[in-house]
Design a protein around this motif. Structure first.
Motif, short mmCIF file in Angstrom:
data_model
loop_
_atom_site.label_atom_id
_atom_site.label_comp_id
_atom_site.label_asym_id
_atom_site.label_seq_id
_atom_site.Cartn_x
_atom_site.Cartn_y
_atom_site.Cartn_z
N ILE A 1 4.07 11.31 -6.36
CA ILE A 1 4.07 10.73 -5.02
C ILE A 1 5.52 10.64 -4.56
N THR B 1 0.85 -1.19 0.00
CA THR B 1 0.00 0.00 0.00
C THR B 1 0.89 1.24 0.00
N GLY C 1 -3.71 18.38 2.54
CA GLY C 1 -3.53 17.40 3.59
C GLY C 1 -2.22 16.66 3.56
N THR C 2 -1.33 16.98 2.59
CA THR C 2 -0.05 16.26 2.52
C THR C 2 1.16 17.17 2.71
N PRO D 1 1.89 4.53 1.44
CA PRO D 1 1.65 5.17 2.75
C PRO D 1 1.27 6.64 2.58
N GLU D 2 0.80 7.23 3.66
CA GLU D 2 0.55 8.67 3.65
C GLU D 2 1.87 9.40 3.46
N THR D 3 1.93 10.24 2.47
CA THR D 3 3.18 10.90 2.13
C THR D 3 2.89 12.18 1.36
N ALA E 1 7.43 9.42 2.95
CA ALA E 1 7.35 8.14 3.65
C ALA E 1 8.27 7.11 2.99
N LEU F 1 3.41 16.56 5.74
CA LEU F 1 3.99 15.23 5.90
C LEU F 1 5.45 15.20 5.45
#
Length: 289
Positions: A138, A122, A185-186, A124-126, A192, A189
Motif C-alpha cells: 500500500i 482508515t 482500479g488503483t 484512503p484510496e491509493t 494518498a 491513483l
C-alpha cells in the motif's frame, strides 16, 4: 543477451521511466529484487562508507533518481535488470510503503484492519501493488521533514514498513517468483497522504535509554516534551520534534509550547525554518478531521 531477456530489460526500463515521470526516484533491480548494480567499493581492503559521493553507480537506493537521462544511464549499466525499485522517503512524494505479508502465520490484512479500528483511521484510496506471493504493498505519502523508519513486524505481525532508506519493488517488475502488478482500479491513483493517526504510529520516539522520553502526564508534561526534543541526536531530530509536537497538540498545549519546542529543535541543529515546518505538519495532522 537472449531476446526474451532484452525484451524484459526494455520493459523494466519503460516501467521505471514511467514511474520517474511521476516524480518517483528509481533504481534497476535484478530478479532477486536486489539492486542490479554492485558496489564500486566491493574490492576495497577495508569497509568503505559511500552513499554515491564518489559519483559512480552501485550504491543501492542512494542511486535512485527521477531524472530520465540518469535512469537510462543506470539501466544501461545494468542490462540484466528485470525490474526497478522505488526509493521511499524521498521528495516530492516522501513515499511510505505498507507491506502486508502473506507468508507469515498472521493475517496481515486483518492486523491492519484491527489497528485502524483501534486507532480510528482508515486507509484512503491509493496505489496498491500485488506481489507474486499474494501480498500487497500500500503506497502512502508522508509530510516533508518527517522521517518514517523501516521496520519489520513492529507495527503488527506481518506488516513491514518501507520508509527512508528503503525501497519498494515497482509494478511491472519481473522477479524469480513472478511479476509485481498494480491492483485493479488503483493504477490511475496518486499515492494518498498517510492518515495522521497511522503516521504517529510509524514515527515513535527514538529513545537512547528508558529515561530519554518525556513524562507521561502531570504538570511537567510540556517541559518533558521540550527536554525530549533537546536530547535528540543527529538522525532523530525531526522525528523527535514531530512526535513531541503531535503529543502537545493532542493535549491542547501545542500552540503555547510551539516556541519552546522550536527553540529546543534549533539547539539540536535544525534551522528555525525546518523546525517550524515540522511543527506546522504536526498541527495540521493532529487537527485534521
Amino acid at each position: 543477451m537472449a531476446t526474451y531477456d532484452r525484451r524484459t530489460a526494455t520493459l523494466a526500463l519503460a516501467h521505471a521511466l514511467s514511474a520517474a515521470e511521476r516524480g518517483l526516484p528509481v533504481i534497476p533491480l535484478s530478479r532477486t529484487k536486489l539492486p542490479a548494480l554492485r558496489s564500486p567499493h566491493r574490492d576495497a581492503p577495508e569497509p568503505f562508507l559511500c552513499r554515491g559521493e564518489c559519483g559512480r553507480p552501485g550504491h543501492g537506493v542512494h542511486d535512485a533518481t527521477a531524472d530520465p537521462a540518469a535512469v537510462r544511464a543506470l539501466f544501461a549499466a545494468a542490462p540484466w535488470a528485470t525490474g526497478y525499485g522505488i526509493a521511499c522517503g524521498r521528495s516530492p512524494h516522501h513515499l511510505i510503503g505498507i507491506d502486508l505479508d502473506t507468508k507469515s502465520d498472521t493475517d496481515a490484512t486483518a492486523s491492519l484492519r484491527h489497528l485502524a479500528l483501534r486507532h480510528l483511521f482508515t486507509i484512503p484510496e491509493t496505489v496498491v501493488v500485488l506481489t507474486p506471493s499474494g501480498g500487497r504493498h500500500i503506497w502512502l505519502t508522508g509530510p516533508p521533514g518527517v522521517t518514517v523508519p523501516n521496520s519489520a513486524s513492529r507495527l503488527a505481525p506481518g506488516i513491514d514498513i518501507r520508509g527512508a532508506g528503503g525501497y519498494l519493488v515497482g509494478p511491472g517488475s519481473l522477479t524469480d517468483h513472478g511479476i509485481y502488478r498494480t491492483a485493479p482500479g488503483t493504477g490511475h491513483l496518486a499515492p494518498a497522504p498517510c492518515p495522521s493517526a497511522l503516521l504517529r504510529l510509524l514515527v515513535p520516539p527514538a529513545r537512547s535509554h528508558p529515561r530519554a522520553g518525556p513524562s507521561a502526564d502531570g504538570p511537567g508534561r510540556g517541559h518533558g516534551l521540550v527536554q525530549f526534543v533537546r536530547a535528540a541526536h543527529e538522525g532523530q531530530r525531526n522525528t523527535r520534534l514531530f512526535w513531541a509536537a503531535c503529543r502537545a497538540y493532542e493535549d491542547g498545549i501545542g500552540d503555547s509550547l510551539a516556541d519552546a519546542l522550536a527553540e529546543a529543535a534549533v539547539h539540536t541543529g535544525l534551522t528555525d525554518r525546518e523546525a517550524r515546518a515540522t511543527l506546522a505538519s504536526a498541527a495540521r495532522l493532529t487537527t485534521a478531521s
